[in-house]
Design a protein around this motif. Structure first.
Motif, PDB file in Angstrom:
ATOM      1  N   VAL A  39      -0.548   2.039  -1.164  1.00 59.67           N
ATOM      2  CA  VAL A  39      -0.972   2.508   0.155  1.00 59.67           C
ATOM      3  C   VAL A  39      -2.140   1.674   0.661  1.00 59.67           C
ATOM      4  CG1 VAL A  39      -1.864   4.507   1.421  1.00 59.67           C
ATOM      5  CG2 VAL A  39      -0.193   4.832  -0.411  1.00 59.67           C
ATOM      6  N   PRO A  40      -2.159   1.317   1.935  1.00 58.94           N
ATOM      7  CA  PRO A  40      -3.315   0.596   2.495  1.00 58.94           C
ATOM      8  C   PRO A  40      -4.615   1.331   2.205  1.00 58.94           C
ATOM      9  CG  PRO A  40      -1.523   0.600   4.076  1.00 58.94           C
ATOM     10  CD  PRO A  40      -1.084   1.484   2.944  1.00 58.94           C
ATOM     11  N   ARG A  41      -5.663   0.542   1.977  1.00 51.87           N
ATOM     12  CA  ARG A  41      -6.929   1.101   1.528  1.00 51.87           C
ATOM     13  C   ARG A  41      -7.448   2.210   2.440  1.00 51.87           C
ATOM     14  NH1 ARG A  41      -9.745  -3.394   1.348  1.00 51.87           N
ATOM     15  NH2 ARG A  41     -10.264  -3.196   3.551  1.00 51.87           N
TER      16      ARG A  41
ATOM     17  N   CYS B  94       4.412  -1.324   4.813  1.00 53.43           N
ATOM     18  CA  CYS B  94       4.553  -1.810   6.188  1.00 53.43           C
ATOM     19  C   CYS B  94       6.007  -1.759   6.644  1.00 53.43           C
ATOM     20  CB  CYS B  94       4.016  -3.241   6.297  1.00 53.43           C
ATOM     21  SG  CYS B  94       2.230  -3.394   6.049  1.00 53.43           S
ATOM     22  N   LEU B  95       6.914  -2.156   5.776  1.00 53.24           N
ATOM     23  CA  LEU B  95       8.330  -2.141   6.129  1.00 53.24           C
ATOM     24  C   LEU B  95       8.802  -0.722   6.401  1.00 53.24           C
ATOM     25  CD1 LEU B  95      10.951  -3.766   6.449  1.00 53.24           C
ATOM     26  CD2 LEU B  95      11.339  -3.472   3.988  1.00 53.24           C
ATOM     27  N   ASP B  96       8.403   0.219   5.558  1.00 50.84           N
ATOM     28  CA  ASP B  96       8.799   1.613   5.755  1.00 50.84           C
ATOM     29  C   ASP B  96       8.254   2.156   7.079  1.00 50.84           C
ATOM     30  OD1 ASP B  96      10.100   1.580   3.341  1.00 50.84           O
ATOM     31  OD2 ASP B  96       8.492   2.597   2.230  1.00 50.84           O
TER      32      ASP B  96
ATOM     33  N   ASN C  15      -5.649  -6.442   3.976  1.00 49.44           N
ATOM     34  CA  ASN C  15      -5.200  -5.417   3.043  1.00 49.44           C
ATOM     35  C   ASN C  15      -3.768  -4.994   3.335  1.00 49.44           C
ATOM     36  OD1 ASN C  15      -5.298  -2.097   2.394  1.00 49.44           O
ATOM     37  ND2 ASN C  15      -6.041  -3.468   0.787  1.00 49.44           N
ATOM     38  N   LEU C  16      -3.423  -4.848   4.620  1.00 51.90           N
ATOM     39  CA  LEU C  16      -2.046  -4.502   4.982  1.00 51.90           C
ATOM     40  C   LEU C  16      -1.060  -5.551   4.477  1.00 51.90           C
ATOM     41  CD1 LEU C  16      -2.392  -3.148   8.636  1.00 51.90           C
ATOM     42  CD2 LEU C  16      -1.552  -1.873   6.658  1.00 51.90           C
ATOM     43  N   GLY C  17      -1.485  -6.812   4.488  1.00 49.92           N
ATOM     44  CA  GLY C  17      -0.614  -7.884   4.021  1.00 49.92           C
ATOM     45  C   GLY C  17      -0.273  -7.780   2.556  1.00 49.92           C
ATOM     46  N   THR C  18      -1.054  -7.011   1.806  1.00 46.41           N
ATOM     47  CA  THR C  18      -0.778  -6.829   0.375  1.00 46.41           C
ATOM     48  C   THR C  18       0.080  -5.587   0.115  1.00 46.41           C
ATOM     49  OG1 THR C  18      -2.755  -5.475  -0.051  1.00 46.41           O
ATOM     50  CG2 THR C  18      -3.021  -7.876  -0.140  1.00 46.41           C
TER      51      THR C  18
END
Length: 388
Positions: A21-23, A197-199, A189-192
């Motif tokens: 999950v994003p931070r 992100c796809l969901d 952070n989203l890039g990791t």
């Protein structure tokens, strides 16, 4: 998705959730206010309670089945109302509600959910509970209550401890706002988190579904931000429960009770149940743990109202501890959120299975065969939680 047969405890789900999950959203879930002392105490005070082991007792026939608010449940647990659940996992409230239905325990939808009341009702067949934040806009609140009734919600949970917002340092540092601030750190952070992100790209449910398009002047996330800041109502008091109860007409639960006097007010207000809760340590830092407040509250109200508890429940052993000190049942928040974030609907079912097994085995070691027969005698040190 992780191999669920390798998951043996809630902490396993937590580790996966932290990676997935994003931070900003993980920290929103997993933080308390100010120093987080109350958040930590919720768990630590439960762990301080030790069990009295009994032997040579016939424990062949055991049952965790119980009743909460007149509903048959597989064990005395409900999923607590949690804001932004749909940002831990796409369509998170729907997935969690379906998991609760599959297992046989109540699910509670938050006012600040991403999926709407109507979304959850359309994807479940078992009535769920709805949690209400009382805003200044009483017309909106009245219509929200009506929507919950139309959706056949079986109980209304009125949260009383959010008249003002507790400060959570991590949310400020992460730029968690409505909409979230696209800082460089957040974007990196989203890039990791590619799967998250796809969901999120695959779902249309990315705003507060109970509010946007329903409250006057709130058509998008930006207008929601200013509306939310203005709406939490510091004038909320016990007298407000009268019109809520009349408008609702069904079973009423009050959440956020931490004092015996307030528990008696809940009885006088005609509530069917109360939840001993410090909002997961997210509001008044320095307040006692929920388990410390529970015994005095249970004693103050006796059988006049059903007493539930949330805060710090991470295992079936914690459930047994709370029941031993007077709770009819408990609500779990972070425990199911970790599982949801890690593995979706199947993860929540697995988390409930793990907790049920822990509860069953620990109850057996304490020489009890029915959850209804559990009392403080199963604990060696019932006062160790710092009971008030």
């Amino acid at each position: 998705m992780p191999a669920l047969n390798k998951i043996t405890c809630i902490e396993d789900f937590q580790r996966i959730a932290r990676r997935r999950v994003p931070r900003m959203f993980y920290d929103y879930m997993d933080s308390g206010s100010w120093t987080e002392s109350t958040y930590r105490a919720n768990e630590a005070d439960l762990r301080a309670l030790k069990f009295r082991q009994r032997v040579a007792v016939d424990i062949a026939q055991r049952s965790l089945r119980s009743r909460m608010l007149g509903e048959d449940v597989a064990m005395p647990v409900a999923l607590a109302p949690t804001g932004l659940t749909g940002m831990q996992r796409a369509d998170g409230e729907i997935l969690a509600a379906r998991a609760a239905e599959r297992f046989g325990v109540p699910f509670t939808l938050s006012t600040m959910s991403i999926c709407s009341i109507e979304d959850v009702a359309a994807h479940t067949s078992r009535p769920f509970w709805f949690q209400l934040y009382v805003m200044r806009d009483r017309d909106f609140i009245g219509r929200l209550i009506d929507r919950a009734r139309t959706a056949r919600c079986s109980a209304l949970v009125v949260t009383l401890d959010l008249q003002v917002m507790g400060q959570r340092h991590k949310d400020i540092k992460n730029g968690l706002s409505t909409p979230p601030r696209p800082t460089l750190g957040n974007l990196i952070n989203l890039g990791t988190k590619p799967q998250w992100c796809l969901d999120m790209l695959r779902t249309q449910r990315r705003s507060f579904g109970n509010i946007v398009g329903h409250a006057r002047g709130v058509a998008d996330m930006r207008s929601l931000a200013s509306w939310t800041v203005e709406q939490f109502d510091p004038t909320l008091n016990w007298n407000d429960l009268a019109w809520i109860k009349e408008r609702w007409g069904g079973k009423l639960i009050v959440k956020g009770v931490m004092d015996p006097q307030d528990a008696r007010h809940a009885v006088d207000a005609g509530a069917d149940a109360l939840i001993v809760s410090n909002h997961g340590g997210r509001q008044l830092d320095g307040a006692p743990s929920s388990i410390a407040a529970l015994p005095a509250i249970a004693q103050a109200v006796g059988d006049r109202i059903e007493v539930l508890m949330d805060g710090g429940i991470r295992s079936g052993q914690d459930i047994l501890r709370a029941v031993a000190l007077g709770a009819r049942g408990v609500l779990i928040g972070r425990a199911f959120l970790y599982a949801l974030a890690a593995a979706g609907e199947a993860g929540v079912v697995r988390a409930l299975e793990l907790m049920a097994n822990e509860l069953d085995v620990t109850m057996a070691f304490c020489g009890r065969t029915r959850i209804q027969d559990v009392d403080r005698s199963v604990l060696v040190n019932p006062a160790a939680a710092g009971a008030l």
